[in-house]
Scaffold this active site. Sequence first.
Site, PDB file in Angstrom:
ATOM      1  N   PHE A  27       1.063  -1.389   0.106  1.00  0.00           N
ATOM      2  CA  PHE A  27      -0.005   0.019  -0.142  1.00  0.00           C
ATOM      3  C   PHE A  27       0.826   1.340   0.124  1.00  0.00           C
ATOM      4  CE2 PHE A  27      -2.772  -3.185   1.540  1.00  0.00           C
ATOM      5  CZ  PHE A  27      -4.038  -3.103   1.164  1.00  0.00           C
ATOM      6  N   CYS A  33      -6.050  15.492   1.273  1.00  0.00           N
ATOM      7  CA  CYS A  33      -7.402  14.918   0.752  1.00  0.00           C
ATOM      8  C   CYS A  33      -8.299  16.326   0.671  1.00  0.00           C
ATOM      9  CB  CYS A  33      -8.207  13.896   1.797  1.00  0.00           C
ATOM     10  SG  CYS A  33      -9.781  13.376   0.802  1.00  0.00           S
ATOM     11  N   CYS A  37     -14.336  13.918   5.543  1.00  0.00           N
ATOM     12  CA  CYS A  37     -15.520  12.896   5.867  1.00  0.00           C
ATOM     13  C   CYS A  37     -15.361  12.637   7.461  1.00  0.00           C
ATOM     14  CB  CYS A  37     -15.364  11.640   5.105  1.00  0.00           C
ATOM     15  SG  CYS A  37     -15.817  11.961   3.461  1.00  0.00           S
ATOM     16  N   CYS A  40     -13.753   9.357   8.387  1.00  0.00           N
ATOM     17  CA  CYS A  40     -12.236   8.951   8.030  1.00  0.00           C
ATOM     18  C   CYS A  40     -11.536   8.633   9.205  1.00  0.00           C
ATOM     19  CB  CYS A  40     -11.815  10.227   7.075  1.00  0.00           C
ATOM     20  SG  CYS A  40     -10.279  10.027   6.579  1.00  0.00           S
ATOM     21  N   ASP A  41     -10.688   7.692   8.920  1.00  0.00           N
ATOM     22  CA  ASP A  41      -9.638   7.080  10.073  1.00  0.00           C
ATOM     23  C   ASP A  41      -8.496   7.472   9.717  1.00  0.00           C
ATOM     24  OD1 ASP A  41      -9.440   5.199   8.238  1.00  0.00           O
ATOM     25  OD2 ASP A  41      -9.965   3.687   9.275  1.00  0.00           O
ATOM     26  N   GLU A  96      -7.696   3.492  -5.099  1.00  0.00           N
ATOM     27  CA  GLU A  96      -8.740   3.732  -4.393  1.00  0.00           C
ATOM     28  C   GLU A  96      -9.301   5.156  -4.306  1.00  0.00           C
ATOM     29  OE1 GLU A  96      -8.495   2.109  -0.344  1.00  0.00           O
ATOM     30  OE2 GLU A  96      -8.516  -0.258  -1.562  1.00  0.00           O
TER      31      GLU A  96
END
Length: 196
Positions: A27, A33, A37, A40-41, A96
């Site tokens: 990853f 961003c 949201c 969001c974590d 993603e």
Amino acid sequence: MTARLFVNETFYSLQGEGFWTGTPAFFIRLSGCNLRCAFCDTHHAEGTWRAISDLAAEAAAYPARHVVLTGGEPTLQLCEALIAALHEKGKYVAIETNGTHPLPHGLDWVTLSPKDDFEPKAAPLLTVCDELKLVFRSSDTFNPHTHISAKHHFLQPCDVGNAQQNRLILAAAIDYCKAHPLWRLSLQTHKLCEIP
């Protein structure tokens, strides 16, 4: 000058959500961003500048072919040079994205997760993807985004940080999938199994 990206973190693990659940993957979480949201974590503002060549070399050190570009919102920084560098290492490159920005060319898999049910001015520009993965809170507020063409459709119950509410949201998501069999349930298995 070597091209660089602002990277929140890199790690090797199993994909925890959606179509590729359980798949070993490297990853690359890019920082930043355009949305905020509530659920969001990710601390997506933090990061370190990394050379594209170093990221590709790090990905190549792991045995899995799968690489996931995520964020924050990776399209704020993602460039074709990184995708090409990963392809040169024999990697399969997935992204993603919330879909609010155009995608660079060359991606092998696109997971689109629109957030316009939760955030103003978050309507996706993308209308085609491999996987449409929607965060689900209630059938009353759910928008199935029927204008988006996807090969696979997933509902992911929203984690609101309250176990009792989460159980109700999960039950509602299960009921929605049963009533609308186009949709499959996606659980955050990395959280359930405590996979690092």
